[in-house]
Design a protein around this motif. Structure first.
Motif, PDB file in Angstrom:
ATOM      1  N   PHE A 440       0.930  -1.141  -0.211  1.00 42.83           N
ATOM      2  CA  PHE A 440      -0.026   0.040  -0.047  1.00 42.83           C
ATOM      3  C   PHE A 440       0.784   1.149  -0.060  1.00 42.83           C
ATOM      4  O   PHE A 440       2.048   1.287   0.591  1.00 42.83           O
ATOM      5  N   ASN A 441       0.697   2.281  -0.847  1.00 45.09           N
ATOM      6  CA  ASN A 441       1.174   3.514  -0.968  1.00 45.09           C
ATOM      7  C   ASN A 441      -0.177   4.555  -1.170  1.00 45.09           C
ATOM      8  O   ASN A 441      -0.949   4.327  -1.794  1.00 45.09           O
ATOM      9  N   TYR A 442       0.270   5.974  -0.977  1.00 41.73           N
ATOM     10  CA  TYR A 442      -0.504   6.856  -1.193  1.00 41.73           C
ATOM     11  C   TYR A 442       0.384   8.136  -1.605  1.00 41.73           C
ATOM     12  O   TYR A 442       1.347   8.557  -0.890  1.00 41.73           O
ATOM     13  N   ASN A 443       0.136   8.713  -2.698  1.00 43.38           N
ATOM     14  CA  ASN A 443       0.923   9.883  -3.184  1.00 43.38           C
ATOM     15  C   ASN A 443       0.066  10.709  -4.302  1.00 43.38           C
ATOM     16  O   ASN A 443      -1.348  10.360  -4.771  1.00 43.38           O
ATOM     17  N   ASN A 444       0.705  11.929  -4.369  1.00 45.84           N
ATOM     18  CA  ASN A 444      -0.233  12.810  -5.162  1.00 45.84           C
ATOM     19  C   ASN A 444      -0.352  12.266  -6.882  1.00 45.84           C
ATOM     20  O   ASN A 444      -1.194  13.039  -7.485  1.00 45.84           O
ATOM     21  N   VAL A 445       0.509  11.532  -7.111  1.00 45.79           N
ATOM     22  CA  VAL A 445       0.650  11.005  -8.487  1.00 45.79           C
ATOM     23  C   VAL A 445      -0.283   9.679  -8.771  1.00 45.79           C
ATOM     24  O   VAL A 445      -1.210   9.694  -9.646  1.00 45.79           O
ATOM     25  N   GLU A 446      -0.286   8.850  -8.014  1.00 46.09           N
ATOM     26  CA  GLU A 446      -0.957   7.789  -8.067  1.00 46.09           C
ATOM     27  C   GLU A 446      -2.184   7.439  -7.309  1.00 46.09           C
ATOM     28  O   GLU A 446      -2.806   6.719  -7.252  1.00 46.09           O
ATOM     29  N   GLY A 528       2.780  11.062  -0.106  1.00 43.39           N
ATOM     30  CA  GLY A 528       2.564  12.326  -0.125  1.00 43.39           C
ATOM     31  C   GLY A 528       3.017  12.837  -1.605  1.00 43.39           C
ATOM     32  O   GLY A 528       2.533  12.292  -2.610  1.00 43.39           O
ATOM     33  N   THR A 529       3.782  14.049  -1.501  1.00 44.62           N
ATOM     34  CA  THR A 529       3.868  14.646  -2.875  1.00 44.62           C
ATOM     35  C   THR A 529       5.340  14.025  -3.501  1.00 44.62           C
ATOM     36  O   THR A 529       6.354  14.038  -2.861  1.00 44.62           O
ATOM     37  N   LEU A 530       5.358  13.506  -4.771  1.00 45.11           N
ATOM     38  CA  LEU A 530       6.400  13.119  -5.277  1.00 45.11           C
ATOM     39  C   LEU A 530       7.316  14.331  -5.863  1.00 45.11           C
ATOM     40  O   LEU A 530       6.414  15.013  -6.665  1.00 45.11           O
ATOM     41  N   ARG A 531       8.466  14.416  -5.846  1.00 44.36           N
ATOM     42  CA  ARG A 531       9.391  15.551  -6.337  1.00 44.36           C
ATOM     43  C   ARG A 531       9.767  14.872  -7.903  1.00 44.36           C
ATOM     44  O   ARG A 531      10.639  13.895  -7.799  1.00 44.36           O
ATOM     45  N   TYR A 566       6.228  15.472 -14.629  1.00 44.08           N
ATOM     46  CA  TYR A 566       6.269  17.011 -14.222  1.00 44.08           C
ATOM     47  C   TYR A 566       6.741  17.898 -15.489  1.00 44.08           C
ATOM     48  O   TYR A 566       6.992  17.319 -16.520  1.00 44.08           O
ATOM     49  N   ASN A 567       6.647  19.128 -15.231  1.00 43.73           N
ATOM     50  CA  ASN A 567       7.016  20.212 -16.592  1.00 43.73           C
ATOM     51  C   ASN A 567       8.525  20.026 -16.570  1.00 43.73           C
ATOM     52  O   ASN A 567       9.097  20.914 -16.410  1.00 43.73           O
ATOM     53  N   TYR A 568       8.895  19.149 -17.673  1.00 47.50           N
ATOM     54  CA  TYR A 568      10.281  18.849 -17.784  1.00 47.50           C
ATOM     55  C   TYR A 568      10.673  19.107 -19.322  1.00 47.50           C
ATOM     56  O   TYR A 568       9.658  18.534 -20.060  1.00 47.50           O
ATOM     57  N   TYR A 569      11.731  19.797 -19.750  1.00 43.94           N
ATOM     58  CA  TYR A 569      12.138  19.783 -21.117  1.00 43.94           C
ATOM     59  C   TYR A 569      13.651  19.969 -21.127  1.00 43.94           C
ATOM     60  O   TYR A 569      14.059  20.550 -20.195  1.00 43.94           O
ATOM     61  N   HIS A 570      13.828  19.690 -22.278  1.00 46.48           N
ATOM     62  CA  HIS A 570      15.634  19.673 -22.556  1.00 46.48           C
ATOM     63  C   HIS A 570      15.731  19.893 -24.081  1.00 46.48           C
ATOM     64  O   HIS A 570      15.009  19.424 -24.883  1.00 46.48           O
ATOM     65  N   ARG A 571      16.925  20.396 -24.304  1.00 40.15           N
ATOM     66  CA  ARG A 571      17.320  20.522 -25.707  1.00 40.15           C
ATOM     67  C   ARG A 571      18.186  19.495 -26.106  1.00 40.15           C
ATOM     68  O   ARG A 571      19.002  18.795 -25.152  1.00 40.15           O
ATOM     69  N   ILE A 671      20.513  12.792 -16.090  1.00 37.17           N
ATOM     70  CA  ILE A 671      21.446  11.616 -16.115  1.00 37.17           C
ATOM     71  C   ILE A 671      22.815  12.084 -15.337  1.00 37.17           C
ATOM     72  O   ILE A 671      23.458  11.551 -15.111  1.00 37.17           O
ATOM     73  N   LEU A 672      22.863  13.632 -14.989  1.00 33.87           N
ATOM     74  CA  LEU A 672      23.880  14.192 -14.171  1.00 33.87           C
ATOM     75  C   LEU A 672      23.736  13.262 -12.749  1.00 33.87           C
ATOM     76  O   LEU A 672      22.786  12.649 -12.378  1.00 33.87           O
ATOM     77  N   GLU A 673      24.781  13.807 -12.027  1.00 30.98           N
ATOM     78  CA  GLU A 673      24.562  13.361 -10.476  1.00 30.98           C
ATOM     79  C   GLU A 673      23.362  14.305  -9.531  1.00 30.98           C
ATOM     80  O   GLU A 673      24.013  15.555  -9.633  1.00 30.98           O
ATOM     81  N   ASN A 674      22.178  13.857  -9.523  1.00 31.37           N
ATOM     82  CA  ASN A 674      21.596  14.624  -8.600  1.00 31.37           C
ATOM     83  C   ASN A 674      21.642  14.525  -7.313  1.00 31.37           C
ATOM     84  O   ASN A 674      21.220  13.561  -6.832  1.00 31.37           O
ATOM     85  N   HIS A 675      22.344  15.333  -6.450  1.00 28.72           N
ATOM     86  CA  HIS A 675      22.666  14.970  -5.224  1.00 28.72           C
ATOM     87  C   HIS A 675      21.517  14.899  -4.345  1.00 28.72           C
ATOM     88  O   HIS A 675      20.367  15.673  -4.211  1.00 28.72           O
ATOM     89  N   LEU A 676      21.702  14.070  -3.422  1.00 31.08           N
ATOM     90  CA  LEU A 676      20.239  13.642  -2.594  1.00 31.08           C
ATOM     91  C   LEU A 676      20.252  14.498  -1.557  1.00 31.08           C
ATOM     92  O   LEU A 676      20.881  14.623  -0.727  1.00 31.08           O
ATOM     93  N   GLY A 677      19.043  15.146  -1.641  1.00 31.47           N
ATOM     94  CA  GLY A 677      18.573  15.945  -0.356  1.00 31.47           C
ATOM     95  C   GLY A 677      17.498  15.373   0.563  1.00 31.47           C
ATOM     96  O   GLY A 677      17.173  14.093   0.049  1.00 31.47           O
ATOM     97  N   ASN A 678      17.147  16.168   1.517  1.00 32.88           N
ATOM     98  CA  ASN A 678      16.114  15.222   2.308  1.00 32.88           C
ATOM     99  C   ASN A 678      15.122  16.626   3.032  1.00 32.88           C
ATOM    100  O   ASN A 678      15.419  17.135   3.912  1.00 32.88           O
ATOM    101  N   GLU A 679      14.101  16.234   2.678  1.00 36.11           N
ATOM    102  CA  GLU A 679      12.944  17.297   3.105  1.00 36.11           C
ATOM    103  C   GLU A 679      11.985  16.589   3.993  1.00 36.11           C
ATOM    104  O   GLU A 679      10.977  17.028   4.437  1.00 36.11           O
TER     105      GLU A 679
END
Length: 812
Positions: A440-446, A528-531, A566-571, A671-679
């Motif tokens: 069981f899970n619950y979040n804003n997307v699913e 909750g809210t997925l980032r 989410y609202n994502y774009y790239h060149r 694809i880069l190293e997205n450093h892990l934060g904690n909220e």
């Protein structure tokens, strides 16, 4: 005193609370000088021509006991001594040096001569016995319905009690015969379990338990300066710095076998130090340890532990180095709450057939613990013939009670339930249902998400493992799934090949693949809210091979489709103005991992690390992305990491993880190293705890996360805090990183409809990200609170310069 004929008195001296033998106790006929000491099994024999009407048994830390004796020529007298809280007062020397100091000084000077680690190699045959009992059962505990169902069944069996009349409930008993091998330069160990018998509540397959119930995990070498017990370092009474930790009393000069020895009482200078109290015996001629009987005092800052007692006899090898021939350890765990029960764990190891000679080749030590193919196929007649000492009547009763206990339905229900919670899987024949956190899970997307999975276990096959799960989100109306098949090619040099496919929701910087081992943090971050969520559809081929002890080679191929939610774009790399959302990568990986003294056991069809002892773990990984099999980018990733636990003696324990990496090529920022934060509210050592999710990404970086556990070193100085047993902790996390202008240009600031986007943030290569933390653990024995201060990158109003994180853990 008259001579009236020879009298022979046999008997045994035991601990009234535990029933265990008390070795080295003094037994004497009162009114005479005739007596003897008990052997390691607590047995004694006194032959006398002197008349006496009573006999007395004494031992340090116990209340003496006297019993009357008659006029028989042969009789048996057994003693049950009760532990005493009264400590022997120290002798006061008016002038000159304490005579015990010179003895200790000479023993320390000769440590190298007697330390078994100086042997080039040795082999032993070992017999190990382990018993675990529930004791100190509270009245509230016995009134529970589930407990009453158990006691109703056990009332028909001979009850085991301690001296106070409280029932002892055995829950585990094991016996192991093994061969133990040691070699020096490099220091390597291996245990081959030849025969093992394991019975206990919740034990359905003894193969895992048999790997950790041998003598290799009950090794105590007092010739080390520090002994690691329950992941804490205790200073030896003959450590190089003995004068700063111990005081000593010279009690007596006695004869043990053919050796004349000094008996010395040892006790810590400060009661809260992680040190021993008790008695050691040192050879008068060689100044080698002959015997030890040492206890970790209750005043030491240990959770739940009321007593740890270690008794040992040492035997010299031909080269002079000493090897423990018999070791007995008792660990008494108190009640967690007044309405629960305590535990008593007893370990016994006897060693024979000690041989020294040429060391085995390094390849022989590839697997630290090995089970012989027929290790559990043996009858009771075998054990009766091969036990070094026969089981006592109490131990036979323990075996009968454990066999009965584990068959009681309510016991099976609770034991299987606890295993399900701990492992995440519920065995159902040849299949395992789970993992339960995915039900069981619950979040804003699913929205509400329900799922279930199955995997095969070793009853299905020890060569093949099949797994799969499916989940459905009622808000996004999407199915997620994973399926995989693993072939175990070699269980000795662990070698596997796995093919898998998956469609799942992930988050940039919070990918499930990178959060293995942080289950609480991962679960919290997926509610909750997925980032920055995205659908990841990937197909993988993974290979693993242990080349030699400690060195493992990894390799694989992965194809992945990134579909943002989410609202994502790239060149793209061609530099045209068209903005894209999805992209595909094809990546080949190769890596090496080296842990010089890391220990592994095999549980079912999984290989589990028990961690290293003192050496660091190195990992080197390289990944190559290429335009092939629908891949859209050519790039390379290189990563090096080092982690280590540092034992700092009385100062506590430090742990660090250092990591450096670089991404070569122009790629979208996921694809880069997205450093892990904690909220989240929960503390994790894997993240920067004052950094927001997705706050920074880098294509080259270096980080170090450092944690220190003071283990009471600071707070023990404060009387009230010492009573609460709170312990101070400290953190320092540093990150250097940067991203090239070419990679920054892949993230546009405005989407096709003119709305502002949230591009990734990058660090200044000359300015590190720094956070410092401090906290207290062991609050109510379980909880930890950390306070973090963010020291740099404070300009953004969304940053939090201060954060409070909580966690729960079971520590000693």
């Amino acid at each position: 005193m008259s001579t009236y004929g020879q009298v022979v008195i046999n008997g045994k001296v035991t601990d009234a609370e535990t029933g265990d033998p008390i070795p080295f106790a003094s037994v004497i006929l009162q009114g005479t000088s005739t007596g003897n000491s008990t052997d390691f099994e607590g047995n004694f024999t006194i032959t006398s021509n002197s008349k006496a009407d009573s006999i007395e048994a004494t031992y340090i830390g116990y209340i003496p006991q006297t019993k009357a004796i008659g006029n028989e020529k042969e009789l048996t007298v057994n003693f049950q001594l009760r532990p005493s809280d009264i400590q022997m007062e120290a002798f006061v020397f008016e002038a000159g040096e304490n005579p015990a100091f010179e003895i200790i000084r000479k023993a320390v000077d000769k440590k190298k001569q007697f330390d078994k680690r100086n042997l080039e190699a040795y082999e032993t045959k070992n017999y190990t016995k382990i018993e675990i009992d529930i004791d100190h059962v509270s009245e509230a505990f016995t009134k529970r319905k589930a407990v009453q169902k158990v006691t109703a069944v056990l009332d028909s069996i001979k009850q085991l009690t301690n001296d106070e009349g409280e029932k002892i409930l055995p829950v585990f008993f094991s016996e192991t015969l093994s061969s133990f091998y040691f070699r020096n330069n490099p220091e390597l160990k291996k245990e081959v379990v030849e025969k093992s018998k394991v019975t206990g509540v919740g034990i359905t397959d003894g193969s895992t338990a048999s790997q950790i119930t041998g003598s290799a995990f009950q090794e105590y070498n007092f010739y080390r300066n520090w002994l690691v017990i329950l992941e804490k370092e205790f200073v030896s009474p003959i450590a190089d710095g003995w004068r700063g930790f111990y005081d000593y009393d010279l009690l007596d000069s006695v004869k043990i076998g053919e050796d004349s020895v000094y008996a010395l009482q040892v006790y810590p200078l400060r009661e809260q130090d992680l040190a021993f109290s008790g008695t050691i015996w040192i050879n008068k001629d060689t100044y080698a340890l002959k015997q030890v009987d040492l206890t970790i005092p209750k005043e030491a800052n240990l959770n739940f532990i009321e007593r740890i007692k270690i008794q040992q006899e040492l035997t010299p090898t031909q080269q002079g180095a000493l090897i423990p021939s018999k070791t007995r350890v008792q660990v008494k765990i108190g009640q967690i709450t007044p309405k629960t029960a305590g535990l008593l764990a007893k370990f016994y190891t006897a060693v024979d057939s000690i041989s020294t000679g040429d060391p085995k080749p390094t390849s022989f030590f590839n697997q630290a613990v090995v089970l012989k193919p027929d290790f559990d196929i043996v009858g009771e007649d075998f054990w009766n013939q091969n036990r070094k000492d026969p089981l006592s009547n109490e131990e036979l009763a323990v075996l009968q009670m454990v066999d009965t206990l584990k068959k009681i339905p309510v016991v099976r229900f609770y034991s299987e339930g606890l295993k399900f919670l701990a492992s995440g899987y519920l065995p159902i024949g040849k299949l395992d249902l789970g993992p339960w956190p995915g039900f069981f899970n619950y979040n804003n997307v699913e929205g509400i998400r329900l799922g279930a999975g199955l995997r095969t276990n070793s009853k299905f096959s020890k060569k093949w493992t099949l797994m799969g799960y499916a989940a459905y989100g009622f808000l996004d109306q999407r199915w997620k799934y994973e399926g995989g098949i693993t072939r175990i090619l070699d269980r000795n040099r662990w070698t596997t090949i796995k093919l898998s496919t998956q469609k799942e929701i992930d988050q940039v910087g919070l990918e499930m693949e990178n959060l293995e081992g942080n289950s609480i943090f991962m679960a919290a971050s997926r509610f909750g809210t997925l980032r920055r969520p995205f659908i990841s559809t990937n197909h993988r081929l993974d290979l693993k091979r242990e080349l030699f002890k400690g060195l493992t080679l990894y390799g694989g191929l992965k194809s992945n489709h990134f579909d943002p939610l989410y609202n994502y774009y790239h060149r793209d790399n061609e530099g045209d103005s068209e903005l894209k959302t999805e992209f595909r990568t094809t990546e080949a990986k190769v890596g090496l991992r080296y842990g010089r003294d890391e220990t592994f056991i095999i549980n079912d069809n999984e290989r589990i690390s028990l961690g290293p002892s003192r050496w660091p773990i190195f990992a080197l990984n390289y990944a190559q992305g290429f335009k092939w099999l629908k891949g859209e980018y050519n790039y390379s990733k290189l990563n090096l990491s080092i982690s280590q636990k540092l034992n700092m003696g009385m100062l506590g324990i430090s742990r660090y993880e250092a990591e450096a990496g670089k991404v070569f090529g122009e790629v979208p920022y996921p694809i880069l190293e997205n450093h892990l934060g904690n909220e989240t509210l929960f503390y994790t050592s894997a993240a920067f705890n004052t950094m927001n999710f997705n706050e920074f990404a880098s294509d080259q970086y270096f980080s170090i996360r450092y944690r220190h556990f003071f283990e009471g070193f600071l707070l023990n100085k404060i009387p009230l805090i010492r009573k609460l047993k709170w312990r101070a902790v400290a953190n320092a996390n540093v990150l250097f990183g940067s991203a090239s202008e070419a990679n920054k240009s892949h993230a546009p600031l405005i989407d096709p409809e003119g709305f502002a986007l949230q591009p990734f943030g990058s660090l200044d290569s000359t300015k590190p990200y720094l956070e410092l933390g401090y906290g207290v653990e062991n609050i109510f024995k379980f909880f930890r609170v950390d306070f973090f201060h963010r020291m740099t990158y404070l300009d953004d109003p969304e940053t939090k310069p201060f954060a409070v994180k909580v966690s729960a853990q079971i520590i000693f």
